[in-house]
Design a protein around this motif. Structure first.
Motif, PDB file in Angstrom:
ATOM      1  N   VAL A 294       0.826  -1.215   0.000  1.00 50.42           N
ATOM      2  CA  VAL A 294       0.000   0.000   0.000  1.00 50.42           C
ATOM      3  C   VAL A 294       0.855   1.257   0.000  1.00 50.42           C
ATOM      4  CG1 VAL A 294      -1.663   1.359   1.334  1.00 50.42           C
ATOM      5  CG2 VAL A 294      -1.981  -1.114   1.093  1.00 50.42           C
ATOM      6  N   LYS A 295       1.821   1.332   0.909  1.00 53.29           N
ATOM      7  CA  LYS A 295       2.562   2.573   1.113  1.00 53.29           C
ATOM      8  C   LYS A 295       3.770   2.705   0.180  1.00 53.29           C
ATOM      9  CE  LYS A 295       2.984   4.152   5.281  1.00 53.29           C
ATOM     10  NZ  LYS A 295       3.420   4.350   6.695  1.00 53.29           N
ATOM     11  N   ASP A 296       4.569   1.645   0.086  1.00 51.70           N
ATOM     12  CA  ASP A 296       5.819   1.750  -0.658  1.00 51.70           C
ATOM     13  C   ASP A 296       5.638   1.559  -2.160  1.00 51.70           C
ATOM     14  OD1 ASP A 296       7.099   2.141   1.725  1.00 51.70           O
ATOM     15  OD2 ASP A 296       7.769   0.075   1.951  1.00 51.70           O
ATOM     16  N   ILE A 297       4.524   0.954  -2.570  1.00 50.63           N
ATOM     17  CA  ILE A 297       4.349   0.687  -3.997  1.00 50.63           C
ATOM     18  C   ILE A 297       3.098   1.362  -4.548  1.00 50.63           C
ATOM     19  CG2 ILE A 297       4.200  -1.098  -5.770  1.00 50.63           C
ATOM     20  CD1 ILE A 297       5.589  -3.006  -3.827  1.00 50.63           C
ATOM     21  N   ALA A 298       1.911   0.909  -4.143  1.00 47.84           N
ATOM     22  CA  ALA A 298       0.676   1.453  -4.723  1.00 47.84           C
ATOM     23  C   ALA A 298       0.554   2.950  -4.495  1.00 47.84           C
ATOM     24  CB  ALA A 298      -0.541   0.727  -4.142  1.00 47.84           C
ATOM     25  N   GLY A 299       0.836   3.394  -3.278  1.00 47.14           N
ATOM     26  CA  GLY A 299       0.730   4.821  -2.980  1.00 47.14           C
ATOM     27  C   GLY A 299       1.773   5.651  -3.685  1.00 47.14           C
ATOM     28  N   ARG A 300       2.994   5.154  -3.716  1.00 42.90           N
ATOM     29  CA  ARG A 300       4.094   5.925  -4.301  1.00 42.90           C
ATOM     30  C   ARG A 300       3.979   6.018  -5.817  1.00 42.90           C
ATOM     31  NH1 ARG A 300       9.403   3.774  -2.182  1.00 42.90           N
ATOM     32  NH2 ARG A 300       8.622   4.836  -0.338  1.00 42.90           N
ATOM     33  N   TYR A 301       3.529   4.914  -6.442  1.00 43.71           N
ATOM     34  CA  TYR A 301       3.490   4.888  -7.905  1.00 43.71           C
ATOM     35  C   TYR A 301       2.087   5.085  -8.469  1.00 43.71           C
ATOM     36  CZ  TYR A 301       8.178   3.009  -7.317  1.00 43.71           C
ATOM     37  OH  TYR A 301       9.498   2.833  -6.950  1.00 43.71           O
ATOM     38  N   ASN A 302       1.107   5.287  -7.587  1.00 45.54           N
ATOM     39  CA  ASN A 302      -0.277   5.543  -8.015  1.00 45.54           C
ATOM     40  C   ASN A 302      -0.765   4.450  -8.962  1.00 45.54           C
ATOM     41  OD1 ASN A 302      -2.706   6.953  -8.057  1.00 45.54           O
ATOM     42  ND2 ASN A 302      -2.119   8.149  -9.853  1.00 45.54           N
ATOM     43  N   ILE A 303      -0.665   3.193  -8.518  1.00 45.66           N
ATOM     44  CA  ILE A 303      -1.090   2.073  -9.343  1.00 45.66           C
ATOM     45  C   ILE A 303      -2.226   1.307  -8.669  1.00 45.66           C
ATOM     46  CG2 ILE A 303       1.155   1.824 -10.467  1.00 45.66           C
ATOM     47  CD1 ILE A 303       1.910  -0.329  -8.606  1.00 45.66           C
ATOM     48  N   ASP A 304      -2.882   0.460  -9.432  1.00 46.83           N
ATOM     49  CA  ASP A 304      -4.062  -0.273  -8.987  1.00 46.83           C
ATOM     50  C   ASP A 304      -3.675  -1.300  -7.922  1.00 46.83           C
ATOM     51  OD1 ASP A 304      -6.047  -2.467  -8.934  1.00 46.83           O
ATOM     52  OD2 ASP A 304      -7.018  -1.335 -10.549  1.00 46.83           O
ATOM     53  N   HIS A 305      -4.194  -1.104  -6.703  1.00 53.03           N
ATOM     54  CA  HIS A 305      -3.788  -1.959  -5.598  1.00 53.03           C
ATOM     55  C   HIS A 305      -4.221  -3.399  -5.801  1.00 53.03           C
ATOM     56  CE1 HIS A 305      -4.310  -3.852  -1.564  1.00 53.03           C
ATOM     57  NE2 HIS A 305      -3.095  -3.382  -1.421  1.00 53.03           N
ATOM     58  N   LYS A 306      -5.425  -3.623  -6.315  1.00 60.64           N
ATOM     59  CA  LYS A 306      -5.923  -4.984  -6.487  1.00 60.64           C
ATOM     60  C   LYS A 306      -5.085  -5.746  -7.511  1.00 60.64           C
ATOM     61  CE  LYS A 306      -8.679  -8.353  -5.599  1.00 60.64           C
ATOM     62  NZ  LYS A 306      -8.587  -9.028  -4.269  1.00 60.64           N
ATOM     63  N   LYS A 307      -4.751  -5.099  -8.622  1.00 57.71           N
ATOM     64  CA  LYS A 307      -3.906  -5.758  -9.615  1.00 57.71           C
ATOM     65  C   LYS A 307      -2.516  -6.039  -9.041  1.00 57.71           C
ATOM     66  CE  LYS A 307      -6.084  -4.097 -13.879  1.00 57.71           C
ATOM     67  NZ  LYS A 307      -5.886  -3.321 -15.122  1.00 57.71           N
ATOM     68  N   LEU A 308      -1.996  -5.086  -8.279  1.00 49.98           N
ATOM     69  CA  LEU A 308      -0.688  -5.282  -7.650  1.00 49.98           C
ATOM     70  C   LEU A 308      -0.729  -6.461  -6.693  1.00 49.98           C
ATOM     71  CD1 LEU A 308       2.224  -4.240  -7.081  1.00 49.98           C
ATOM     72  CD2 LEU A 308       1.217  -2.852  -5.250  1.00 49.98           C
ATOM     73  N   GLU A 309      -1.784  -6.556  -5.915  1.00 49.86           N
ATOM     74  CA  GLU A 309      -1.931  -7.648  -4.957  1.00 49.86           C
ATOM     75  C   GLU A 309      -2.001  -8.993  -5.676  1.00 49.86           C
ATOM     76  OE1 GLU A 309      -4.343  -7.977  -0.832  1.00 49.86           O
ATOM     77  OE2 GLU A 309      -5.587  -7.690  -2.616  1.00 49.86           O
ATOM     78  N   ASN A 310      -2.769  -9.058  -6.763  1.00 50.54           N
ATOM     79  CA  ASN A 310      -2.878 -10.302  -7.529  1.00 50.54           C
ATOM     80  C   ASN A 310      -1.540 -10.702  -8.132  1.00 50.54           C
ATOM     81  OD1 ASN A 310      -5.615 -10.466  -6.979  1.00 50.54           O
ATOM     82  ND2 ASN A 310      -6.242  -9.521  -8.916  1.00 50.54           N
ATOM     83  N   LEU A 311      -0.808  -9.732  -8.660  1.00 48.84           N
ATOM     84  CA  LEU A 311       0.491 -10.011  -9.249  1.00 48.84           C
ATOM     85  C   LEU A 311       1.471 -10.501  -8.188  1.00 48.84           C
ATOM     86  CD1 LEU A 311       2.634  -9.945 -11.487  1.00 48.84           C
ATOM     87  CD2 LEU A 311       2.914  -7.500 -11.039  1.00 48.84           C
TER      88      LEU A 311
END
Length: 447
Positions: A248-265
């Motif tokens: 959430v903080k170091d990746i999705a928040g910093r890069y403004n990317i889709d959290h659900k897709k990031l979690e699945n990946l």
């Protein structure tokens, strides 16, 4: 951005810095308990010795690594070491994970902090400045570089992004920094945290039952320092907390990317770590476009969630086109998020061996050639210096495959010896003029 007042800044600095007498450093805890990595600040001599060596250079010291790997504690241990010869008011620690600094996200806050400190604590003495998780402040590089060039402070910084090692940062700091990557605990450090010493083969053989029990803990829960000393029933929840915070903080928040897709990946990579994959195969498996998968994988690697290795080839162009194998920075995440420990222990062994080789400073590849495969080709500088296979149980069913892959690798690189790392088997063999040493994984990790 709304800047704080100097009074607010002093309140924050006072919370993180105790400029009163310290009677016993080991009993002193910062008021923000959440940021105390493991209470008693147990030593990590490998890193402390390197920091001390770098200290004498006068360069900016940069510590990078995954969140909660012990970077903040290493800063505090360095402050402890300095406090023996330096007035405590010369030490200034700032943690940019403090919620009160979240809206102060550019270099102006750095100037305000330093000015406030100079006016109220240390008007004209030398300064040792410790900036923790400084990547949260945009423009920090130029500010730090200027402070360094004006010789106004000895500077230490930490960050949870490998971008702090990139060519952009190196350019911004104009070669004025020395970097150290901080990893979770090695198995040797893990034993030390548990009060077990193993400095000789006599120790190893006499404490083998205890060592094996602790190794099972280590491979299951990983090497994050705080988790090492938690009760067993709390470890899973703490790992999940780390995992979610990084995503959430170091990746999705910093890069403004889709959290659900990031979690699945991330789940996919953790469930398929040590296996060959390509961006194309991952995108097909998840149904995401190629560019999305590529950018998300890069973000995960920058946050130290994963490392990747390629098939070795003398042609760099062919290397870059090969499939990757992905390895988790810590096996605790693999167990907490993706699958059961007992069902995939062989992959966990491979992941642990990879992480140890990485810590030892080797460049690592795998080799797939003529229907044979070797898990790790080990390179130091420009020379291949070793080859090894990793399997949980070496038996009649897999012996031929493991040996054939190792011999293929050794002959490719002119090596006269290779290694097979397994659970507990230990013996010497020879095939086709190649010596093979089979060793227990705990022996490999400790010696």
């Amino acid at each position: 951005m709304a800047l704080l007042t100097k009074i607010q800044v002093m309140e924050i600095l006072s919370d993180w810095n105790d400029w009163n007498d310290w009677n016993d450093w080991n009993d002193w805890n910062y008021r923000k308990k959440d940021y105390d990595a493991f209470g008693k600040y147990l030593n990590r001599p490998k890193y402390q010795d390197k920091i001390e060596l770098f200290r004498d250079s006068g360069e900016i010291i940069v510590l990078t690594g995954i969140r909660r790997s012990g970077k903040s504690t290493l800063l505090k241990l360095e402050m402890k070491a300095l406090s023996e010869t330096v007035d405590k008011k010369c030490l200034l620690y700032v943690n940019f994970e403090d919620l009160r600094l979240y809206n102060c996200d550019n270099e102006d806050i750095l100037s305000l902090i330093f000015t406030t400190y100079r006016e109220n604590i240390n008007p004209d003495g030398e300064v040792y400045l410790f900036l923790d998780e400084v990547q949260n402040v945009s423009g920090w590089e130029k500010w730090v570089y200027t402070l360094y060039e004006l010789n106004q402070a000895k500077i230490y910084i930490t960050g949870s992004s490998s971008k702090m090692l990139s060519s952009d940062i190196a350019t911004a700091l104009s070669g004025r920094h020395l970097s150290i990557e901080v990893y979770p605990l090695t198995f040797m450090e893990y034993l030390s945290f548990k009060g077990v010493t193993c400095g000789s083969l006599l120790d190893y053989t006499s404490k083998k039952i205890q060592i094996n029990r602790l190794f099972n803990e280590y491979i299951k829960s990983g090497g994050f320092p705080k988790i090492a000393n938690l009760k067993t029933e709390l470890k899973h929840e703490e790992l999940i907390s780390y995992y979610n915070t990084i995503l959430v903080k170091d990746i999705a928040g910093r890069y403004n990317i889709d959290h659900k897709k990031l979690e699945n990946l991330t789940y996919y990579l953790l469930s398929n770590d040590t296996k060959k994959n390509s961006i194309n195969s991952i995108s097909k498996a998840l149904g995401y476009n190629y560019a999305t998968v590529e950018s998300y994988v890069n973000a995960l690697k920058e946050a130290y969630m994963f490392f990747s290795i390629r098939n070795y080839d003398y042609s760099l162009k062919k290397q870059l086109k090969s499939d990757n194998k992905y390895y988790s920075f810590d096996t605790g995440f693999v167990n907490a998020v993706s699958f059961k420990f007992s069902e995939n222990i062989g992959r966990l062994y491979e992941n642990v061996v990879f992480n140890e080789l990485k810590r030892r400073g080797y460049e690592i590849f795998f080799l797939n050639q003529n229907n044979s495969e070797c898990d790790f080709i080990i390179k130091k500088r420009d020379e291949v210096v070793g080859a090894c296979q990793v399997c949980y149980d070496l038996n009649n069913h897999n012996m031929q495959r493991e040996v054939d892959g190792l011999i293929m690798a050794c002959k490719n690189f002119g090596l006269d010896k290779g290694y097979i790392i397994t659970e507990s088997r230990s013996e010497l063999m020879s095939f086709n003029g190649i010596d093979i040493e089979v060793m227990a994984i705990t022996q490999f990790l400790l010696f």
